[in-house]
Design a protein around this motif. Structure first.
Motif, PDB file in Angstrom:
ATOM      1  N   ASP A   1      -7.302  30.036  31.635  1.00  0.00           N
ATOM      2  CA  ASP A   1      -7.902  28.825  31.082  1.00  0.00           C
ATOM      3  C   ASP A   1      -7.006  28.210  30.007  1.00  0.00           C
ATOM      4  O   ASP A   1      -6.831  26.991  29.962  1.00  0.00           O
ATOM      5  CB  ASP A   1      -9.278  29.121  30.494  1.00  0.00           C
ATOM      6  N   ALA A   2      -6.448  29.025  29.158  1.00  0.00           N
ATOM      7  CA  ALA A   2      -5.563  28.522  28.099  1.00  0.00           C
ATOM      8  C   ALA A   2      -4.339  27.833  28.699  1.00  0.00           C
ATOM      9  O   ALA A   2      -3.957  26.734  28.272  1.00  0.00           O
ATOM     10  CB  ALA A   2      -5.138  29.660  27.180  1.00  0.00           C
ATOM     11  N   ILE A   3      -3.739  28.455  29.698  1.00  0.00           N
ATOM     12  CA  ILE A   3      -2.572  27.848  30.350  1.00  0.00           C
ATOM     13  C   ILE A   3      -2.986  26.577  31.086  1.00  0.00           C
ATOM     14  O   ILE A   3      -2.278  25.565  31.061  1.00  0.00           O
ATOM     15  CB  ILE A   3      -1.896  28.861  31.299  1.00  0.00           C
ATOM     16  N   GLY A   4      -4.149  26.627  31.750  1.00  0.00           N
ATOM     17  CA  GLY A   4      -4.647  25.455  32.459  1.00  0.00           C
ATOM     18  C   GLY A   4      -4.893  24.279  31.535  1.00  0.00           C
ATOM     19  O   GLY A   4      -4.543  23.137  31.854  1.00  0.00           O
ATOM     20  N   PHE A   5      -5.499  24.544  30.365  1.00  0.00           N
ATOM     21  CA  PHE A   5      -5.719  23.464  29.406  1.00  0.00           C
ATOM     22  C   PHE A   5      -4.396  22.902  28.894  1.00  0.00           C
ATOM     23  O   PHE A   5      -4.275  21.699  28.674  1.00  0.00           O
ATOM     24  CB  PHE A   5      -6.602  23.926  28.244  1.00  0.00           C
ATOM     25  N   CYS A   6      -3.403  23.743  28.717  1.00  0.00           N
ATOM     26  CA  CYS A   6      -2.087  23.259  28.297  1.00  0.00           C
ATOM     27  C   CYS A   6      -1.492  22.305  29.339  1.00  0.00           C
ATOM     28  O   CYS A   6      -0.795  21.354  28.993  1.00  0.00           O
ATOM     29  CB  CYS A   6      -1.136  24.424  28.052  1.00  0.00           C
ATOM     30  N   CYS A   7      -1.786  22.550  30.595  1.00  0.00           N
ATOM     31  CA  CYS A   7      -1.304  21.670  31.664  1.00  0.00           C
ATOM     32  C   CYS A   7      -2.053  20.339  31.684  1.00  0.00           C
ATOM     33  O   CYS A   7      -1.509  19.332  32.139  1.00  0.00           O
ATOM     34  CB  CYS A   7      -1.449  22.341  33.023  1.00  0.00           C
ATOM     35  N   LEU A   8      -3.287  20.327  31.226  1.00  0.00           N
ATOM     36  CA  LEU A   8      -4.107  19.120  31.290  1.00  0.00           C
ATOM     37  C   LEU A   8      -4.097  18.291  30.014  1.00  0.00           C
ATOM     38  O   LEU A   8      -4.400  17.105  30.044  1.00  0.00           O
ATOM     39  CB  LEU A   8      -5.562  19.481  31.637  1.00  0.00           C
ATOM     40  N   ILE A   9      -3.767  18.898  28.889  1.00  0.00           N
ATOM     41  CA  ILE A   9      -3.719  18.147  27.634  1.00  0.00           C
ATOM     42  C   ILE A   9      -2.432  17.318  27.622  1.00  0.00           C
ATOM     43  O   ILE A   9      -1.334  17.864  27.775  1.00  0.00           O
ATOM     44  CB  ILE A   9      -3.788  19.102  26.425  1.00  0.00           C
ATOM     45  N   PRO A  10      -2.561  15.983  27.470  1.00  0.00           N
ATOM     46  CA  PRO A  10      -1.381  15.116  27.595  1.00  0.00           C
ATOM     47  C   PRO A  10      -0.204  15.482  26.692  1.00  0.00           C
ATOM     48  O   PRO A  10       0.943  15.437  27.131  1.00  0.00           O
ATOM     49  CB  PRO A  10      -1.928  13.725  27.244  1.00  0.00           C
ATOM     50  N   SER A  11      -0.451  15.863  25.448  1.00  0.00           N
ATOM     51  CA  SER A  11       0.673  16.141  24.538  1.00  0.00           C
ATOM     52  C   SER A  11       1.472  17.369  24.974  1.00  0.00           C
ATOM     53  O   SER A  11       2.707  17.359  24.921  1.00  0.00           O
ATOM     54  CB  SER A  11       0.173  16.304  23.104  1.00  0.00           C
ATOM     55  N   THR A  12       0.794  18.423  25.413  1.00  0.00           N
ATOM     56  CA  THR A  12       1.532  19.606  25.858  1.00  0.00           C
ATOM     57  C   THR A  12       2.165  19.371  27.230  1.00  0.00           C
ATOM     58  O   THR A  12       3.278  19.836  27.491  1.00  0.00           O
ATOM     59  CB  THR A  12       0.629  20.853  25.908  1.00  0.00           C
ATOM     60  N   ARG A  13       1.471  18.634  28.082  1.00  0.00           N
ATOM     61  CA  ARG A  13       2.031  18.326  29.406  1.00  0.00           C
ATOM     62  C   ARG A  13       3.277  17.450  29.268  1.00  0.00           C
ATOM     63  O   ARG A  13       4.256  17.637  29.984  1.00  0.00           O
ATOM     64  CB  ARG A  13       0.978  17.635  30.269  1.00  0.00           C
ATOM     65  N   ASP A  14       3.267  16.513  28.308  1.00  0.00           N
ATOM     66  CA  ASP A  14       4.433  15.660  28.086  1.00  0.00           C
ATOM     67  C   ASP A  14       5.659  16.472  27.693  1.00  0.00           C
ATOM     68  O   ASP A  14       6.776  16.148  28.087  1.00  0.00           O
ATOM     69  CB  ASP A  14       4.144  14.621  27.001  1.00  0.00           C
ATOM     70  N   LYS A  15       5.454  17.531  26.918  1.00  0.00           N
ATOM     71  CA  LYS A  15       6.583  18.383  26.531  1.00  0.00           C
ATOM     72  C   LYS A  15       7.167  19.099  27.744  1.00  0.00           C
ATOM     73  O   LYS A  15       8.383  19.207  27.888  1.00  0.00           O
ATOM     74  CB  LYS A  15       6.158  19.378  25.462  1.00  0.00           C
ATOM     75  N   VAL A  16       6.305  19.574  28.634  1.00  0.00           N
ATOM     76  CA  VAL A  16       6.774  20.258  29.848  1.00  0.00           C
ATOM     77  C   VAL A  16       7.497  19.265  30.751  1.00  0.00           C
ATOM     78  O   VAL A  16       8.570  19.558  31.287  1.00  0.00           O
ATOM     79  CB  VAL A  16       5.592  20.922  30.595  1.00  0.00           C
ATOM     80  N   VAL A  17       6.932  18.069  30.901  1.00  0.00           N
ATOM     81  CA  VAL A  17       7.559  17.043  31.743  1.00  0.00           C
ATOM     82  C   VAL A  17       8.904  16.627  31.140  1.00  0.00           C
ATOM     83  O   VAL A  17       9.895  16.481  31.864  1.00  0.00           O
ATOM     84  CB  VAL A  17       6.622  15.833  31.915  1.00  0.00           C
ATOM     85  N   GLY A  18       8.949  16.449  29.838  1.00  0.00           N
ATOM     86  CA  GLY A  18      10.210  16.100  29.183  1.00  0.00           C
ATOM     87  C   GLY A  18      11.279  17.154  29.396  1.00  0.00           C
ATOM     88  O   GLY A  18      12.441  16.837  29.667  1.00  0.00           O
ATOM     89  N   TYR A  19      10.890  18.415  29.287  1.00  0.00           N
ATOM     90  CA  TYR A  19      11.838  19.503  29.535  1.00  0.00           C
ATOM     91  C   TYR A  19      12.326  19.465  30.978  1.00  0.00           C
ATOM     92  O   TYR A  19      13.518  19.605  31.245  1.00  0.00           O
ATOM     93  CB  TYR A  19      11.188  20.851  29.228  1.00  0.00           C
ATOM     94  N   ALA A  20      11.397  19.264  31.904  1.00  0.00           N
ATOM     95  CA  ALA A  20      11.768  19.228  33.325  1.00  0.00           C
ATOM     96  C   ALA A  20      12.700  18.057  33.613  1.00  0.00           C
ATOM     97  O   ALA A  20      13.687  18.212  34.341  1.00  0.00           O
ATOM     98  CB  ALA A  20      10.514  19.135  34.194  1.00  0.00           C
TER      99      ALA A  20
END
Length: 145
Positions: A95-114
């Protein structure tokens, strides 16, 4: 170690750890609050997935209508899918990892890294993936039918 072995270990270790954690937390806060929290995270996660998914789809359509490449949205899609699947899986770590994927600010960091590290540079920039310059040879051709 091959990808299949790592994936198999992941499929065995994560559920066992999640069950252990659910039992430990359930013994501290009780069975009903534990079940409620698992169900609540699934409901909240489903709502967030729908909201974020529609937002990403709308931005993707806007970029396509403007003629620009929706690279960020194409990376966000699979991240949202993984996040939704993790939130529907019972457990606190998933659930914690899933929420990190759905919260825009944390998802933006992953997308930026990618986008910075995992995406191959644009072919029109004259650079190949190995940072060497390519040369284009201009020419004409005649088609013989």
């Amino acid at each position: 170690m091959s990808f299949q072995r790592i994936f198999l270990i992941f499929l065995i270790v994560v559920p066992v750890f999640e069950i252990y954690l659910l039992l430990k937390i359930g013994s501290v806060i009780g069975v009903i609050p534990t079940i409620f929290s698992v169900v609540a995270t699934a409901v909240i996660g489903s709502w967030m997935l729908r909201q974020q998914g529609f937002s990403t789809l709308q931005r993707l359509q806007q970029n396509l209508a403007q003629g620009s490449l929706p690279a960020r949205e194409l990376i966000e899609g699979p991240i949202l899918l993984v996040g939704g699947a993790l939130l529907l899986t019972p457990g606190f770590v998933t659930d914690a990892i899933g929420f990190c994927c759905l919260i825009p600010s944390t998802r933006d960091k992953v997308v930026g890294y990618a986008l910075k590290h995992l995406v191959v540079p644009n072919a029109s920039s004259g650079q190949s993936p190995h940072n060497t310059t390519s040369k284009t040879i201009d020419g004409d051709y005649i088609r013989h039918d």
